[in-house]
Design an enzyme around this catalytic site. Structure first.
Site, PDB file in Angstrom:
ATOM      1  N   GLN A  86      -6.759  53.538 -34.584  1.00 37.92           N
ATOM      2  CA  GLN A  86      -7.451  54.378 -33.610  1.00 37.92           C
ATOM      3  C   GLN A  86      -7.936  53.518 -32.435  1.00 37.92           C
ATOM      4  OE1 GLN A  86      -7.758  57.847 -33.855  1.00 37.92           O
ATOM      5  NE2 GLN A  86      -8.435  57.627 -31.749  1.00 37.92           N
ATOM      6  N   LYS A 124      -7.693  64.037 -37.795  1.00 37.48           N
ATOM      7  CA  LYS A 124      -6.367  63.601 -38.259  1.00 37.48           C
ATOM      8  C   LYS A 124      -6.296  63.709 -39.778  1.00 37.48           C
ATOM      9  CE  LYS A 124      -5.643  60.926 -34.129  1.00 37.48           C
ATOM     10  NZ  LYS A 124      -5.720  59.673 -33.402  1.00 37.48           N
ATOM     11  N   ASP A 146       2.297  56.588 -33.842  1.00 33.35           N
ATOM     12  CA  ASP A 146       1.722  56.866 -32.526  1.00 33.35           C
ATOM     13  C   ASP A 146       2.749  56.612 -31.418  1.00 33.35           C
ATOM     14  OD1 ASP A 146      -0.770  57.956 -32.326  1.00 33.35           O
ATOM     15  OD2 ASP A 146      -1.853  56.063 -32.553  1.00 33.35           O
TER      16      ASP A 146
END
Ligand code: NAP
Length: 283
Positions: free
Chosen positions: A97, A53, A120
């Site tokens: 995460q 990422k 997200d």
């Protein structure tokens, strides 16, 4: 004759466009775009995802802020960091995460990410907006699938779509996106009876289960579009999807491979969401 949906190529083209958009944004506003990535603990797979990422951020010109917290981090300390990032104007997107270490409550953490920075698309508000068809940041993997379908001008209106898998991060938002695009959607899961029957009725199948070769050729209608989200290891330890690709492909009109299908789209959509979040806050 089937056509391979080349997610790697589509993702690369999209990243070039995002890079140009980010550069234009910086020129117009005099501001950087920032993504904060929070990793708790030393899960190896998570470390690789976070590294990728950050690399993608560099590629498109987004500034990344990485926070590596130790495994024993307390909920209150994680929460305090998220509250700080929520109020930081240099941060346009916040990503925690997952999975978090077992002693931490991911729902509690995700609730602290404001909807405008939820790149997200996992928060209750973002999912609620998706259900209502209101503009919001959409979960990256299902949004990546939609971009692949759009890229090939695959019309969804009135089509029978079957989503196999109902997780909050893939199956459910995927079903909602297909429904919003006017497909007639069936969602299958581990308790579904007659999975084969449902699949045989599908013009479009999206498999998001996590079981190698679950979707076999006898489940495919002639000319179906088959999208494989699954990431599994086959009997030789090689990466493979949920679809028995070699046998299924001949019956399809379009099919995604694994690797090189949906996978490369996910991080690209994260970059896209971060850019969109910055654009909305600037407007
Ligand atoms: P998940 O949370 O484990 O959900 C799996 C879903 O599959 C569940 O809804 C489960 O049903 C259903 N299922 C299990 N066995 C089934 C069966 N025999 N028949 C029909 N449905 C069945 O997984 P996930 O996070 O959604 O991920 C799914 C797959 O996508 C995994 O392989 C993952 O690695 C991959 N993935 C890929 C990307 C990417 O970027 N390419 C991103 C995310 C995930 P129940 O709800 O009834 O348990």
């Amino acid at each position: 004759m089937y056509k391979i949906l080349d997610g790697k190529k589509i993702a690369a083209e999209l990243r070039v466009k995002i890079r140009a958009d980010v550069s234009e944004f910086k020129k117009n506003t005099g501001k950087d775009i920032g993504l904060a990535v929070v990793l708790v603990g030393d899960n190896q797979a998570s470390q690789i995802y976070v590294r990728n990422k950050i690399k993608a951020c560099e590629e498109v010109g987004i500034k990344s802020f990485a926070y590596y917290l130790p495994e024993e981090t307390l909920q209150k300390d994680l929460n305090a960091l998220l509250i700080e990032l929520a109020g930081d104007d240099n941060v346009n997107g916040i990503l925690v995460q997952l999975p978090l270490p077992q002693h931490l409550d991911s729902d509690e953490a995700l609730k602290l990410i404001p909807e405008s920075k939820d790149v997200d698309g996992f928060s209750a508000n973002s999912i609620g907006n998706l259900c209502l068809g209101t503009e919001s940041l959409v979960a990256c993997t299902p949004n990546g699938v939609m971009k692949i379908l759009e890229y090939e001008n695959i019309n969804l209106s009135g089509k029978n779509a079957v989503v196999v898998g109902r997780s909050n991060i893939v199956g459910k938002p995927m079903a909602m996106l297909l429904l919003n695009a006017n497909a007639t959607v069936t969602v299958c899961h581990s308790r579904t009876r007659n999975l084969k029957e449902h699949c045989l009725n599908a013009d479009i199948i999206v498999a998001a289960v996590g079981k190698a070769k679950l979707i076999t050729v006898d489940m495919i209608k002639d000319g179906a579009v088959v999208i494989d989200v699954g990431m599994n290891k086959d009997e030789h330890g090689k990466l493979c999807g949920d679809v028995d690709f070699e046998n299924v492909k001949e019956k399809c009109s379009y099919i995604t491979p694994v690797p090189g299908g949906v996978g490369p789209m996910t991080i690209t959509m994260l970059m896209y969401n971060t850019y969109i979040s910055a654009l909305r806050s600037a407007n």
